[in-house]
Design a protein around this motif. Structure first.
Motif, short mmCIF file in Angstrom:
data_model
loop_
_atom_site.label_atom_id
_atom_site.label_comp_id
_atom_site.label_asym_id
_atom_site.label_seq_id
_atom_site.Cartn_x
_atom_site.Cartn_y
_atom_site.Cartn_z
N LEU A 193 -1.65 -34.43 -24.40
CA LEU A 193 -0.73 -33.86 -23.42
C LEU A 193 -1.50 -33.05 -22.37
CD1 LEU A 193 2.37 -33.96 -23.14
CD2 LEU A 193 2.45 -31.74 -24.29
N ALA A 194 -2.45 -32.26 -22.82
CA ALA A 194 -3.26 -31.46 -21.90
C ALA A 194 -4.08 -32.36 -20.97
CB ALA A 194 -4.17 -30.52 -22.69
N ASP A 195 -4.73 -33.35 -21.53
CA ASP A 195 -5.57 -34.25 -20.73
C ASP A 195 -4.75 -35.12 -19.78
OD1 ASP A 195 -7.78 -33.23 -22.06
OD2 ASP A 195 -7.98 -34.96 -23.41
N GLU A 196 -3.68 -35.68 -20.29
CA GLU A 196 -2.87 -36.63 -19.52
C GLU A 196 -2.08 -35.95 -18.40
OE1 GLU A 196 -1.48 -40.51 -18.68
OE2 GLU A 196 -3.05 -39.88 -20.07
N HIS A 197 -1.63 -34.73 -18.66
CA HIS A 197 -0.73 -34.07 -17.71
C HIS A 197 -1.32 -32.81 -17.08
CE1 HIS A 197 2.59 -36.77 -18.61
NE2 HIS A 197 2.21 -36.70 -19.87
N GLY A 198 -2.57 -32.53 -17.34
CA GLY A 198 -3.24 -31.40 -16.71
C GLY A 198 -2.75 -30.03 -17.14
N LEU A 199 -2.25 -29.94 -18.36
CA LEU A 199 -1.79 -28.66 -18.88
C LEU A 199 -2.94 -27.91 -19.53
CD1 LEU A 199 1.44 -29.85 -20.74
CD2 LEU A 199 1.31 -28.75 -18.51
N THR A 200 -2.80 -26.60 -19.62
CA THR A 200 -3.76 -25.85 -20.42
C THR A 200 -3.47 -26.17 -21.88
OG1 THR A 200 -2.34 -23.90 -20.67
CG2 THR A 200 -3.82 -23.96 -18.73
N HIS A 201 -4.48 -25.98 -22.71
CA HIS A 201 -4.28 -26.29 -24.12
C HIS A 201 -3.21 -25.40 -24.74
CE1 HIS A 201 -5.12 -27.99 -28.00
NE2 HIS A 201 -5.18 -26.77 -28.49
N GLY A 202 -3.10 -24.15 -24.30
CA GLY A 202 -2.09 -23.24 -24.84
C GLY A 202 -0.68 -23.75 -24.61
N TYR A 203 -0.39 -24.18 -23.38
CA TYR A 203 0.94 -24.71 -23.09
C TYR A 203 1.17 -26.04 -23.80
CZ TYR A 203 2.23 -21.13 -19.79
OH TYR A 203 2.57 -19.93 -19.23
N ALA A 204 0.17 -26.90 -23.82
CA ALA A 204 0.31 -28.19 -24.50
C ALA A 204 0.60 -27.99 -25.98
CB ALA A 204 -0.95 -29.03 -24.30
N ALA A 205 -0.14 -27.10 -26.62
CA ALA A 205 0.07 -26.83 -28.05
C ALA A 205 1.45 -26.23 -28.29
CB ALA A 205 -1.02 -25.90 -28.58
N ALA A 206 1.89 -25.34 -27.41
CA ALA A 206 3.22 -24.73 -27.56
C ALA A 206 4.32 -25.79 -27.43
CB ALA A 206 3.41 -23.62 -26.52
N ILE A 207 4.17 -26.70 -26.47
CA ILE A 207 5.16 -27.77 -26.28
C ILE A 207 5.19 -28.68 -27.50
CG2 ILE A 207 5.71 -29.83 -24.92
CD1 ILE A 207 4.55 -28.25 -22.46
N VAL A 208 4.03 -29.07 -28.00
CA VAL A 208 3.98 -29.94 -29.17
C VAL A 208 4.59 -29.25 -30.38
CG1 VAL A 208 2.41 -31.07 -30.81
CG2 VAL A 208 2.05 -31.33 -28.36
N HIS A 209 4.28 -27.97 -30.57
CA HIS A 209 4.86 -27.24 -31.70
C HIS A 209 6.38 -27.19 -31.59
CE1 HIS A 209 5.12 -24.38 -34.98
NE2 HIS A 209 5.96 -23.68 -34.22
N GLU A 210 6.88 -26.93 -30.40
CA GLU A 210 8.33 -26.87 -30.20
C GLU A 210 8.95 -28.24 -30.41
OE1 GLU A 210 11.56 -24.29 -29.45
OE2 GLU A 210 9.45 -23.91 -29.88
#
Length: 75
Positions: free
Chosen positions: A48-65
């Motif tokens: 998610l971070a690589d594909e959509h240019g998110l920071t890892h913190g936001y990507a991890a939070a989205i995946v967890h949610e």
């Protein structure tokens, strides 16, 4: 999936996702559902971070949610 940050930080990150990313959580959940079938949450967060240019913190939070919502659908 274990968090690398506190529940308070998770809540704050999730609350800011639409403003920071320009996309609502359901849109991110759909992107995860339509993306590659990774077995591990950290793999999904990295994608998610690589594909959509998110920071890892936001990507991890989205995946967890996403995982939390996915599990609640089956209860």
């Amino acid at each position: 999936m274990s968090l690398n940050h506190s529940l308070e930080t998770q809540s704050k990150l999730i609350a800011r996702v639409p403003d920071i990313t320009g996309r609502a959580l359901p849109e991110w959940f759909q992107a995860i559902d339509n993306g590659p079938s990774f077995l591990r949450c950290d793999e999904r967060a990295n994608w998610l971070a690589d594909e959509h240019g998110l920071t890892h913190g936001y990507a991890a939070a989205i995946v967890h949610e996403h995982e939390r919502h996915r599990r609640s659908r089956y209860l």
